[in-house]
Design a protein around this motif. Sequence first.
Motif, PDB file in Angstrom:
ATOM      1  N   LYS A 276       0.914  -1.099  -0.303  1.00  0.00           N
ATOM      2  CA  LYS A 276      -0.033  -0.023  -0.099  1.00  0.00           C
ATOM      3  C   LYS A 276       0.844   1.252  -0.112  1.00  0.00           C
ATOM      4  CE  LYS A 276      -0.716  -0.574   4.825  1.00  0.00           C
ATOM      5  NZ  LYS A 276       0.116  -1.571   5.003  1.00  0.00           N
ATOM      6  N   SER A 277       1.972   1.328   0.830  1.00  0.00           N
ATOM      7  CA  SER A 277       2.829   2.433   0.720  1.00  0.00           C
ATOM      8  C   SER A 277       3.456   2.889  -0.775  1.00  0.00           C
ATOM      9  CB  SER A 277       3.931   2.286   1.586  1.00  0.00           C
ATOM     10  OG  SER A 277       3.468   2.021   2.800  1.00  0.00           O
ATOM     11  N   THR A 278       3.655   1.744  -1.367  1.00  0.00           N
ATOM     12  CA  THR A 278       4.272   1.610  -2.824  1.00  0.00           C
ATOM     13  C   THR A 278       3.191   2.200  -3.808  1.00  0.00           C
ATOM     14  OG1 THR A 278       5.661  -0.143  -2.376  1.00  0.00           O
ATOM     15  CG2 THR A 278       5.497   0.431  -4.655  1.00  0.00           C
TER      16      THR A 278
HETATM   17  N1  LIG Z   1       3.512  -6.055  -6.741  1.00  0.00           N
HETATM   18  C1  LIG Z   1       4.364  -6.179  -6.336  1.00  0.00           C
HETATM   19  N2  LIG Z   1       5.317  -6.937  -6.923  1.00  0.00           N
HETATM   20  C2  LIG Z   1       6.520  -7.152  -6.321  1.00  0.00           C
HETATM   21  N3  LIG Z   1       6.933  -6.351  -5.187  1.00  0.00           N
HETATM   22  C3  LIG Z   1       6.319  -5.470  -4.571  1.00  0.00           C
HETATM   23  C4  LIG Z   1       4.771  -5.223  -5.075  1.00  0.00           C
HETATM   24  N4  LIG Z   1       4.168  -4.303  -4.521  1.00  0.00           N
HETATM   25  C5  LIG Z   1       5.063  -3.831  -3.757  1.00  0.00           C
HETATM   26  N5  LIG Z   1       5.935  -4.395  -3.792  1.00  0.00           N
HETATM   27  C6  LIG Z   1       7.574  -4.384  -2.772  1.00  0.00           C
HETATM   28  O1  LIG Z   1       6.907  -5.094  -1.693  1.00  0.00           O
HETATM   29  C7  LIG Z   1       7.743  -4.348  -0.377  1.00  0.00           C
HETATM   30  C8  LIG Z   1       6.673  -3.778   0.495  1.00  0.00           C
HETATM   31  O2  LIG Z   1       5.846  -2.879  -0.046  1.00  0.00           O
HETATM   32  P1  LIG Z   1       5.196  -1.628   0.731  1.00  0.00           P
HETATM   33  O3  LIG Z   1       6.368  -1.116   1.453  1.00  0.00           O
HETATM   34  O4  LIG Z   1       4.741  -0.812  -0.132  1.00  0.00           O
HETATM   35  O5  LIG Z   1       4.205  -2.447   1.735  1.00  0.00           O
HETATM   36  P2  LIG Z   1       3.151  -1.853   2.718  1.00  0.00           P
HETATM   37  O6  LIG Z   1       1.991  -2.561   2.439  1.00  0.00           O
HETATM   38  O7  LIG Z   1       3.170  -0.290   2.975  1.00  0.00           O
HETATM   39  O8  LIG Z   1       3.654  -2.227   4.182  1.00  0.00           O
HETATM   40  P3  LIG Z   1       3.824  -1.513   5.709  1.00  0.00           P
HETATM   41  O9  LIG Z   1       2.363  -1.490   5.920  1.00  0.00           O
HETATM   42  O10 LIG Z   1       4.904  -2.438   6.424  1.00  0.00           O
HETATM   43  O11 LIG Z   1       4.238  -0.237   5.452  1.00  0.00           O
HETATM   44  C9  LIG Z   1       8.461  -3.381  -1.132  1.00  0.00           C
HETATM   45  O12 LIG Z   1       9.770  -3.632  -1.294  1.00  0.00           O
HETATM   46  C10 LIG Z   1       7.730  -2.948  -2.702  1.00  0.00           C
HETATM   47  O13 LIG Z   1       8.475  -2.424  -3.521  1.00  0.00           O
END
Ligand SMILES: Nc1ncnc2c1ncn2[C@@H]1O[C@H](COP(=O)(O)OP(=O)(O)OP(=O)(O)O)[C@@H](O)[C@H]1O
Length: 211
Positions: free
Chosen positions: A18-20
């Motif tokens: 979600k952050s990405t």
């Molecule tokens: N569709 C995808 N395929 C492969 N890698 C991904 C994908 N989406 C995100 N990522 C990678 O997965 C990792 C986790 O993503 P992200 O930090 O956005 O998660 P998050 O849900 O925000 O986690 P948190 O709740 O811990 O902040 C990052 O290294 C990101 O680059």
Amino acid sequence: MARKGLLLILSSPSGAGKSTLTRMLMAWDATMRFSVSATTRAPRPGEADGREYFFRSRAEFETMVRDGQMLEHAEVFGNFYGTPRGPVEANMKDGCDTVFDIDWQGGQQIRNSALGRDVVSIFVLPPSIAELDRRLRTRAQDSDEVIAGRMAKSRDEISHWAEYDYVLVNRDLDATFEQLKTILQSERMRRDRQPGLSDFVRTLNKEFEAR
Ligand SMILES: Nc1ncnc2c1ncn2[C@@H]1O[C@H](COP(=O)(O)OP(=O)(O)OP(=O)(O)O)[C@@H](O)[C@H]1O
Ligand SMILES: Nc1nc2c(ncn2[C@@H]2O[C@H](COP(=O)(O)O)[C@@H](O)[C@H]2O)c(=O)[nH]1
């Protein structure tokens, strides 16, 4: 009537992306505003105070809660996180949309608040639990212990998926981002249809009368 800002809430288990997706949305739409949360967790390398989060001590965080400065707050993975109320209210007044990267507890609190009518909520699922684990590890931001704690909580977070307006399975990042943009564009059309279309239908009616 002034345009109201939408409150776009993204939740997911830690590591689903979600952050990405939020960062991609901010880069794509210059009018979108990011709700910078306050947290008691320590900054990760590269994170800056006021950009990713407002990094606050436990005492400072508790003061913000006590003074009514938080729109919502919750304990997540042993730290406190919360949404400062002021910037969100300012965005709404300006007619700007706000994106939130918050957990299910925060999502529930905002949906149940006076601002709930303006919420569009999106839950992001990982394609598999093995991939969730892999993403947390390859992000390389947290210790093995922290990752294990987050994985242990992911089942509970996922159990709230049905409370959300939309659910995206983040397999391919670009494809998921396209879906996210489609949701935003559709929800903006729904919000904007009344003022714009009333004038247009009045014009059509005048054309009827002139025939
Ligand atoms: N569709 C995808 N395929 C492969 N890698 C991904 C994908 N989406 C995100 N990522 C990678 O997965 C990792 C986790 O993503 P992200 O930090 O956005 O998660 P998050 O849900 O925000 O986690 P948190 O709740 O811990 O902040 C990052 O290294 C990101 O680059
Ligand atoms: N209820 C809230 N949850 C929040 C907020 N800001 C972030 N979060 C969630 O916490 C976890 C962990 O985040 P991380 O940056 O330490 O990986 C994640 O699920 C976030 O969405 C908030 O203001 N309120």
